[in-house]
Motif scaffolding. Structure first.
Motif, PDB file in Angstrom:
ATOM      1  N   UNK A 214       0.881  -1.166   0.000  1.00 26.43           N
ATOM      2  CA  UNK A 214       0.000   0.000   0.000  1.00 26.43           C
ATOM      3  C   UNK A 214       0.922   1.221   0.000  1.00 26.43           C
ATOM      4  N   UNK A 236       4.990   5.501  -5.336  1.00 27.23           N
ATOM      5  CA  UNK A 236       3.568   5.167  -5.408  1.00 27.23           C
ATOM      6  C   UNK A 236       3.321   3.732  -4.935  1.00 27.23           C
ATOM      7  N   UNK A 237       2.080   3.416  -4.613  1.00 28.19           N
ATOM      8  CA  UNK A 237       1.725   2.045  -4.262  1.00 28.19           C
ATOM      9  C   UNK A 237       1.903   1.152  -5.476  1.00 28.19           C
ATOM     10  N   UNK A 238       2.196  -0.112  -5.224  1.00 27.94           N
ATOM     11  CA  UNK A 238       2.240  -1.076  -6.308  1.00 27.94           C
ATOM     12  C   UNK A 238       3.541  -1.155  -7.069  1.00 27.94           C
TER      13      UNK A 238
ATOM     14  N   UNK B  51      -7.503  -0.564  -2.909  1.00 29.41           N
ATOM     15  CA  UNK B  51      -6.781  -0.608  -1.634  1.00 29.41           C
ATOM     16  C   UNK B  51      -5.318  -0.998  -1.768  1.00 29.41           C
ATOM     17  N   UNK B  52      -4.939  -1.453  -2.945  1.00 32.77           N
ATOM     18  CA  UNK B  52      -3.570  -1.900  -3.124  1.00 32.77           C
ATOM     19  C   UNK B  52      -3.431  -3.378  -2.842  1.00 32.77           C
ATOM     20  N   UNK B  53      -2.232  -3.908  -3.131  1.00 26.45           N
ATOM     21  CA  UNK B  53      -2.011  -5.342  -2.983  1.00 26.45           C
ATOM     22  C   UNK B  53      -2.021  -5.777  -1.523  1.00 26.45           C
ATOM     23  N   UNK B  54      -2.174  -4.807  -0.627  1.00 29.53           N
ATOM     24  CA  UNK B  54      -2.236  -5.140   0.794  1.00 29.53           C
ATOM     25  C   UNK B  54      -3.432  -6.031   1.112  1.00 29.53           C
ATOM     26  N   UNK B 123       1.110  -5.022  -9.670  1.00 28.08           N
ATOM     27  CA  UNK B 123       0.726  -3.893  -8.827  1.00 28.08           C
ATOM     28  C   UNK B 123       0.210  -2.702  -9.617  1.00 28.08           C
ATOM     29  N   UNK B 124       0.686  -2.533 -10.855  1.00 27.49           N
ATOM     30  CA  UNK B 124       0.272  -1.384 -11.666  1.00 27.49           C
ATOM     31  C   UNK B 124      -0.176  -1.879 -13.036  1.00 27.49           C
TER      32      UNK B 124
END
Lengths: 306, 414
Positions: A214, A236-238, B51-54, B123-124
């Motif tokens: 995150x 950035x995230x990811x 929320x992201x990969x979290x 992730x992207x």
């Protein structure tokens, strides 16, 4: 009406900047920008279509750094300075760490986090200090979550961070060339190019890479405003990040933060191409050990003994 | 000429829509079931994007989980599906030749799943354009992942071409033009092996991961693909025979069964060779396999799962080898399911997760997928099953039911 003066859109952008956790919110704003005919509002588009670092001109870079600084100012209320010092000619950085001197205090680990703006929650550290059992140098018998007074009897300590390999498996792994080794031996990541596949993490024999599951969470008061584009600026995230030997410091002739924090002088850093440098003196005259040498990645990071 | 072609394609599309929207109540229930799964998976993916990969259970220690595990398995299915094609090509068997289309659409569906599993893993995903040569910065031929992008897309194109060419030709009532068909077909057969070998090299190219850094990996992975792919084909052909009256001969099923038998045994043999090599010498490199089979320092999340795979593989090996067992229809079906699930465990999580445990610094961080991850996986599987169902719904009437184009409009023959 010029796009810059559209108050509604500006407000929407501002909100999205403040609360945004991901590109979807941004994409919504971008869609709004397109819908209202304001292509310009796309700091979002600029970011999306930003080219690979190696294809950027100096003008591109200036614009990007300004955009990123602006983003931090608006989102976090903080003035940061992003620079991009070039590698020095005739310099190839190397690191040597004295296993006889390290006491396992983890000051390097925390100094690194403070310097490099790594996430506090979840806690992300580039350096992992391993508490090793005497009589073995097998990392599998080590413990990185040790507590209590150090040095503990019957143990020694081995901090591990990016080994800046000469034949870096992470660089080979990356399908989009988002990570590469600079002429001074530092392996960097273009955070705006990385697609987040984590193949480099799988490839690394030193557990040196971290993925932003995150967005990094740091209080603005704790953010280090002295930032390098390829090192400690906001990620950035990811995407994946890693130790860069504090590129923004060492290319100005300073030491990495981990070295300065070490109370025992266990850490030695310098130019591998200069026979008089401290790191070369250590490599040439001390007994050295290379972690996971069998992986064949030829690290620029050495452990040594007194 | 061009207008004629366009007309043909339009007629084909209209006939296809007609076919997929017509079916029994059971067919609609099946579609509804897949639709619900697909929707749940889609929502879960949106949640992950926001929320992201979290929201996954992955960590820096275990950076690949259920997504990449399923990716590896579905690529295996895609290459295994071509066994049918290879058989018909090598044996010049007409009845087999009619079933080739089934193998091709199964390959297309499996590959689509494999690619979706990669899309949900990164992730992207919006930066996927960075992979496009020239426009992006495609690290070919250095990165094994770039090879994977090439072979998977190539394989998808080959199968797409073969399937649409075959179906369109039949639909128009024309014979296949061997010159346009067989060279591509032969290419696809060779290519089928390549996609799985490259998927294996993705792992065994990593010198820092002792568990994967073994030459036996590629042959093992190919062996399991020749097990799970044909086992899946047996299941699909059985459904086609009973539900859609497709004339599937027993000899065809026997042929596939023999291939599964060989593959299951080859896989078990290679597994045994690996176990011996790792454990007899007692090297430190055995830690991941020890973790998988026996647990390491009290951490044993994968152990029951791994032994389930061993048990399933032994069961299917026994059934496929003993005539008295596999001659009974239900036992055969159970053995096919056992093969698929066994290989799915072994070549999925059982293959990916131990590569990261212990981590390269000796840490043990275990992994099991989060609910969100599981939903996304279910959604991708549903997408694959849906694609397979719809493609078969069109392909079967054309290939076996005499669905032909008539003067620009299409209708099914009685």
């Amino acid at each position: 009406m010029s796009c810059n003066e559209d108050p509604e859109l500006a407000a929407a952008l501002e909100r999205a900047q403040v609360t945004r956790r991901n590109f979807l919110a941004t994409a919504t704003v971008a869609a709004a920008a397109v819908a209202t005919g304001c292509g310009n509002h796309g700091a979002v588009w600029e970011e999306y279509f930003q080219q690979h670092y190696k294809r950027l001109t100096d003008d591109d870079k200036r614009a990007i750094f300004a955009r990123l600084e602006d983003e931090v100012r608006r989102r976090r209320g903080l003035r940061v300075h992003i620079s991009d010092p070039a590698p020095m000619r005739g310099v190839e950085y190397g690191y040597a760490l004295n296993l006889s001197a390290c006491v396992g205090c983890r000051r390097c680990e925390y100094a690194c986090a403070a310097e490099n703006n790594t996430s506090r929650d979840p806690e992300v550290h580039y350096i992992k200090v391993l508490q090793m059992e005497s009589g073995s140098i097998d990392v599998e018998r080590s413990d990185s979550r040790y507590e209590g007074p150090v040095p503990a009897p019957g143990h020694f300590y081995m901090p591990v961070q990016c080994h800046q390999c000469r034949d870096a498996p992470c660089v080979k792994a990356c399908p989009v060339g988002a990570t590469w080794t600079e002429p001074d031996g530092i392996t960097v990541v273009d955070y705006n190019w990385c697609i987040g596949c984590r193949y480099c993490e799988a490839a690394c024999p030193y557990f040196a890479r971290r993925f932003n599951f995150s967005e990094a969470d740091i209080r603005p008061s704790e953010i280090n405003p002295d930032q390098g584009y390829l090192s400690n600026r906001a990620r950035p995230a990811g995407v994946v990040e890693k130790c860069t030997f504090c590129l923004h410091r060492v290319r100005r002739g300073e030491y990495p933060a981990c070295l300065e924090a070490c109370p025992t002088g266990a850490r030695k850093f310098g130019n591998l191409l200069d026979p008089e440098s401290e790191v070369r003196q250590v490599i040439d005259h001390k007994r050295v050990y290379v972690l996971h040498e069998e992986a064949g990645t030829a690290p620029r990071f050495y452990y040594f003994f007194d | 000429m061009l207008m004629k072609r366009v007309k043909e394609v339009v007629a084909f599309a209209r006939a296809s829509v007609g076919e997929v929207t017509r079916g029994s109540a059971a067919y609609y229930r099946w579609l509804a079931f897949l639709g619900v799964l697909l929707a749940l998976g889609g929502l879960a993916w949106v949640h992950q994007l926001r929320e992201g990969m979290a929201v996954t259970a992955m960590t820096d220690q275990v950076p690949w989980g259920a997504y990449i595990a399923n990716f590896s398995f579905t690529v295996g299915l895609a290459s295994g599906a071509l066994v049918l094609v290879a058989l018909s090509y090598l044996r010049r068997d007409k009845a087999l030749g009619e079933l080739v289309i089934v193998g091709q659409v199964m390959a297309i569906a499996s590959l689509t799943m494999g690619m979706l599993f990669v899309v949900v893993d990164i992730g992207r995903p919006e930066r996927a354009w960075h992979l496009i040569p020239m426009i992006g910065r495609f690290n070919f031929p250095i990165s094994m992942l770039s090879w994977d992008v090439v072979v998977l897309n190539g394989y998808l194109l080959l199968n797409f071409y073969l399937a649409t060419y075959t179906l369109l030709a039949r639909f128009r009532g024309r014979p296949l033009n061997g010159k346009k068909y067989f060279p591509v077909l032969a290419g696809a057969i060779v290519w089928a092996i390549s996609i799985h070998v490259v998927a294996a090299f993705l792992y065994c190219g990593l010198s820092g991961r002792s568990h994967w850094h073994a030459a036996v990996l590629a042959p093992r992975v190919v062996a399991s693909a020749f097990g799970s792919g044909p086992a899946m084909l047996i299941l699909v052909l059985n459904v086609l025979r009973s539900r859609m009256k497709v004339p599937v001969r027993d000899e065809t099923l026997a042929l596939l069964r023999n291939i599964v038998t060989g593959a299951v045994w080859a896989n078990l043999f290679l597994f045994g060779a690996e176990v011996f090599t790792e454990f007899y010498g007692g090297s430190l490199h055995a830690a991941p396999l020890r973790y998988l089979l026996f647990g390491l320092h009290g951490h044993a999340k994968l152990v029951p799962y791994a032994w389930l795979a061993v048990a399933l593989n032994l069961f299917s090996a026994a059934v496929f080898s003993i005539g008295a067992l596999h001659r009974r229809h239900r036992v055969l079906i159970a053995a096919c399911c056992a093969t698929i699930v066994g290989m799915w465990i072994e070549k999925g999580m059982g293959h990916v997760i131990p590569g990261f445990i212990p981590s390269s610094l000796g840490e043990i961080v275990e992994y099991s997928p989060s609910l969100n991850e599981t939903l996304v996986c279910a959604g991708v599987w549903a997408a694959g099953a849906l694609l397979l169902t719809l493609m078969l719904k069109v392909a079967v009437p054309i290939e076996f039911g005499g669905l032909r184009m008539r003067g620009g409009s299409a209708e099914a023959s009685p």
